[in-house]
Design a protein around this motif. Structure first.
Motif, mmCIF file in Angstrom:
data_model
loop_
_atom_site.group_PDB
_atom_site.id
_atom_site.type_symbol
_atom_site.label_atom_id
_atom_site.label_comp_id
_atom_site.label_asym_id
_atom_site.label_seq_id
_atom_site.Cartn_x
_atom_site.Cartn_y
_atom_site.Cartn_z
ATOM 1 N N VAL A 53 0.842 -1.198 0.000
ATOM 2 C CA VAL A 53 0.000 0.000 0.000
ATOM 3 C C VAL A 53 0.878 1.250 0.000
ATOM 4 O O VAL A 53 0.588 2.218 -0.697
ATOM 5 C CB VAL A 53 -0.971 -0.007 1.205
ATOM 6 N N LEU A 54 1.959 1.195 0.763
ATOM 7 C CA LEU A 54 2.851 2.360 0.842
ATOM 8 C C LEU A 54 3.486 2.701 -0.505
ATOM 9 O O LEU A 54 3.870 3.844 -0.740
ATOM 10 C CB LEU A 54 3.941 2.140 1.891
ATOM 11 N N CYS A 55 3.588 1.715 -1.378
ATOM 12 C CA CYS A 55 4.137 1.985 -2.718
ATOM 13 C C CYS A 55 3.295 3.032 -3.460
ATOM 14 O O CYS A 55 3.778 3.693 -4.365
ATOM 15 C CB CYS A 55 4.186 0.706 -3.551
ATOM 16 N N ASN A 56 2.033 3.140 -3.078
ATOM 17 C CA ASN A 56 1.156 4.143 -3.694
ATOM 18 C C ASN A 56 0.840 5.286 -2.744
ATOM 19 O O ASN A 56 -0.187 5.956 -2.883
ATOM 20 C CB ASN A 56 -0.153 3.481 -4.138
ATOM 21 N N SER A 57 1.704 5.489 -1.781
ATOM 22 C CA SER A 57 1.462 6.546 -0.788
ATOM 23 C C SER A 57 1.394 7.920 -1.453
ATOM 24 O O SER A 57 2.071 8.183 -2.463
ATOM 25 C CB SER A 57 2.593 6.543 0.233
ATOM 26 N N LEU A 98 -2.503 10.050 9.088
ATOM 27 C CA LEU A 98 -1.779 9.729 7.844
ATOM 28 C C LEU A 98 -2.635 8.876 6.919
ATOM 29 O O LEU A 98 -2.542 8.981 5.692
ATOM 30 C CB LEU A 98 -0.469 9.011 8.148
ATOM 31 N N VAL A 99 -3.466 8.024 7.508
ATOM 32 C CA VAL A 99 -4.393 7.219 6.695
ATOM 33 C C VAL A 99 -5.344 8.165 5.967
ATOM 34 O O VAL A 99 -5.566 8.024 4.764
ATOM 35 C CB VAL A 99 -5.186 6.224 7.579
ATOM 36 N N ALA A 100 -5.848 9.146 6.704
ATOM 37 C CA ALA A 100 -6.797 10.101 6.125
ATOM 38 C C ALA A 100 -6.173 10.884 4.968
ATOM 39 O O ALA A 100 -6.848 11.211 3.992
ATOM 40 C CB ALA A 100 -7.283 11.065 7.212
ATOM 41 N N GLN A 101 -4.858 11.110 5.064
ATOM 42 C CA GLN A 101 -4.172 11.861 3.992
ATOM 43 C C GLN A 101 -3.718 10.966 2.839
ATOM 44 O O GLN A 101 -3.068 11.422 1.900
ATOM 45 C CB GLN A 101 -2.935 12.567 4.553
ATOM 46 N N GLY A 102 -3.965 9.670 2.967
ATOM 47 C CA GLY A 102 -3.517 8.760 1.908
ATOM 48 C C GLY A 102 -2.029 8.464 1.961
ATOM 49 O O GLY A 102 -1.448 7.956 1.000
ATOM 50 N N VAL A 103 -1.403 8.750 3.098
ATOM 51 C CA VAL A 103 0.031 8.490 3.231
ATOM 52 C C VAL A 103 0.284 7.063 3.710
ATOM 53 O O VAL A 103 1.172 6.371 3.217
ATOM 54 C CB VAL A 103 0.680 9.512 4.212
#
Lengths: 259, 332
Positions: free
Chosen positions: A121-125, A190-195
């Motif tokens: 998932v972090l690859c698309n942060s 950070l979840v809310a920001q898509g990070v």
């Protein structure tokens, strides 16, 4: 000259997250170093060293980013060597002692699945640097997961002794599983920001993957009981302090030295 | 290379006229520098000598992980930890590679490891010395890998094909280790505190003589050399190699700004080589016999790891057998 003081422990949400990722790697990598010259076969000796190498390399990438964002952290070595256990933010599962080979593989596999899913998932942060570090890490972590998965299956579906040891290893480590999927306010922002990924989603994927592996390994998935928490906030098990004392001893004995 | 005093089992080198046709043909191939390959006919003593030498070399790589592992958990920076872990990993790889080379001579890895564990097979004396400060990680790379390379560069031309090819590959990595080791020391000497500089000199003081011992006894007390040279398993004598090592190492020592613990060490204009003092052979033979500072711990740790890992190896075998049975059932 680096002052031998504590490194800043007031991080913003992103640096808290980055340090958690880094510390998972540092602490698990250090545990794997302890295996040196103790592995059951030469091929595993190489694999354990290699995995440790990967984890420290990834940690360095995370730490350099944290230092870029907060100069008070000094550099990747200072932040590794000068924080004490209350400032380490790794999950408890990573710091658990090596035990026997089954304990090490159980701990490692359960973490590897979490690590791979999280990095995917972090690859698309939304944060490009985070995405780049994750993209670099995931190539190695996919291989870590493949290897530890194979060992969980081999030991689970090997001999009676190995089956028993792997089952005990899983039962013992399970209390540290829940922490992987908990998120505090810093992380949720950070979840809310898509990070960062939402660990609720990852939890169900993790469960499906692990349960399929354990079934193939003829092992029983332990019941979810009470979860030990606190690592991500700096409250650890007793073993971490001893591990850090060893890891940091030389650096701390020679303040300001260049190595 | 990490082999010392490798027995050939041969008292005197045979004259060609005493050899049968097969052995004469074998020697003719050695003379013309063609490589001997696993399927080729070879004298039994040649085969046994190679097994001893290659396995001793492999064992040394594996035991050699221990003195470095001693500092792995305490490496002072992430960069140094990465380097050290990579070096240890390489050494383990060399061990695996060399066991494979020995296997081409008809001896399995398990059998060779058993010989190590029971004390029947030896490993290089150098690994029976302790690593007592971080500079030892530099000094081991520079001096120990350095001494090994002097031997191994020559061994790339050894007569047995698989061993020669293993050396080509291993040499590349060892040279890298040596440069890395030297760089550890140079950093400490150029940028370090007095305490770090003292560590470097201390490491050199302790490891200097044991590194010279790695080449084995003097030529006049090395009864196996003549036969090994005749077979071109060895290409130079112990003393020749030792001299090469000293000649190339002293200038590097001077760049570091350190000294060797040898008052007799000096350049000899007439010979074009460095003269050096007498090695403490009593210490050397004692370490070989098992009386070195770490002989017992090193072997005990290796044996313990092997015994503690038995259930893991058994499980892997049992699982593989089950998988094979499943695959066979599918086919049927």
């Amino acid at each position: 000259m680096t002052a031998l003081t504590q490194i800043n422990s007031n991080h913003d949400a992103l640096n808290t997250y980055i340090l958690r990722m880094a510390d998972n790697n540092l602490v698990l990598g250090q545990r794997l170093c302890e295996w040196c010259a103790n592995a059951p076969i030469l091929e595993e000796e190489t694999a354990l060293m290699n995995t440790s190498l990967d984890l420290f390399g990834q940690a360095r990438n995370w730490l350099n980013y944290a230092v870029d964002r907060d100069a008070s952290l000094q550099d990747c070595d200072a932040v590794t060597m000068l924080r004490d256990e209350r400032s380490y933010l790794n999950m408890l599962i990573c710091e658990q002692p090596n035990g026997n080979f089954a304990d090490t593989m159980a701990r490692h596999y359960l973490f590897d699945v979490w690590h791979r899913l999280t990095l995917e998932v972090l690859c698309n942060s939304a944060n490009e640097t985070v995405a780049a570090i994750a993209a670099k890490s995931i190539l190695e972590v996919r291989y870590h997961e493949q290897r530890t998965r194979n060992w969980v299956i081999r030991l689970g579906d090997g001999t009676e002794v190995s089956h028993q040891r792997m089952q005990t290893a899983l039962d013992d480590i399970w209390t540290y599983v829940g922490e992987m999927f908990t998120q505090d306010e810093a992380e949720l922002s950070l979840v809310a920001q898509g990070v960062a990924p939402d660990q609720q989603t990852i939890a169900s994927q993790w469960r499906d993957i692990v349960s399929a592996t354990l079934a193939e390994a003829t092992l029983t998935m332990p019941e979810d009981g009470y979860s030990q928490m606190g690592g991500k906030q700096g409250e650890h098990t007793e073993g971490l302090g001893i591990m850090l004392a060893e890891m940091q001893s030389l650096y701390r004995a020679h303040p300001g030295a260049v190595w | 290379m990490y082999a010392q005093m490798v027995e050939t089992g041969v008292k005197t080198v045979k004259d060609r006229s005493e050899m049968g046709a097969e052995e004469q043909a074998f020697m003719a191939r050695i003379d013309e520098e063609s490589k001997i390959e696993p399927q080729d006919w070879m004298p039994d003593a040649y085969r046994k000598t190679l097994v001893r030498q290659i396995s001793q070399h492999a064992h040394s790589e594996i035991i050699g992980m221990q003195p470095e592992g001693n500092w792995l958990t305490r490496a002072p920076t992430i960069k140094r930890k990465l380097q050290l872990a990579a070096k240890i990993q390489d050494e383990c790889g060399h061990g695996q590679y060399l066991y494979s080379a020995a296997e081409t001579l008809g001896v399995g890895r398990d059998e060779l490891l058993d010989q190590l564990h029971t004390g029947k097979a030896k490993y290089s004396s150098i690994f029976n010395y302790p690593t007592l400060n971080w500079a030892d990680m530099g000094a081991v790379g520079w001096l120990v890998d350095g001494a090994a390379i002097v031997n191994q560069v020559i061994l790339q031309r050894t007569s047995y094909g698989p061993y020669s090819r293993a050396m080509v590959r291993i040499c590349k990595e060892e040279s890298f280790h040596q440069r890395q080791g030297y760089e550890i020391l140079l950093t400490m000497m150029e940028k370090g505190t007095q305490a770090q500089k003292d560590m470097v000199q201390d490491a050199i003081n302790r490891l200097w003589w044991p590194s010279l011992m790695m080449f084995g006894p003097n030529d006049d007390s090395s009864p196996n050399t003549a036969q090994s040279l005749e077979w071109k398993i060895k290409r130079k004598t112990n003393d020749e190699l030792r001299q090469m090592f000293i000649d190339q190492t002293i200038p590097q020592l001077e760049v570091l700004g350190c000294t060797a613990p040898d008052p007799d060490l000096k350049w000899n204009e007439a010979t074009g080589h460095y003269d050096f003092g007498e090695i403490n052979w009593e210490e050397f033979f004692n370490v070989i016999k098992g009386n070195g500072p770490c002989n017992k711990q090193r072997l005990a740790k290796k044996v313990n790891a092997h015994e503690q890992g038995a259930w893991v190896r058994e499980a892997a075998m049992a699982h593989a057998t089950k998988q094979q049975a499943k695959a066979a059932a599918k086919v049927a």
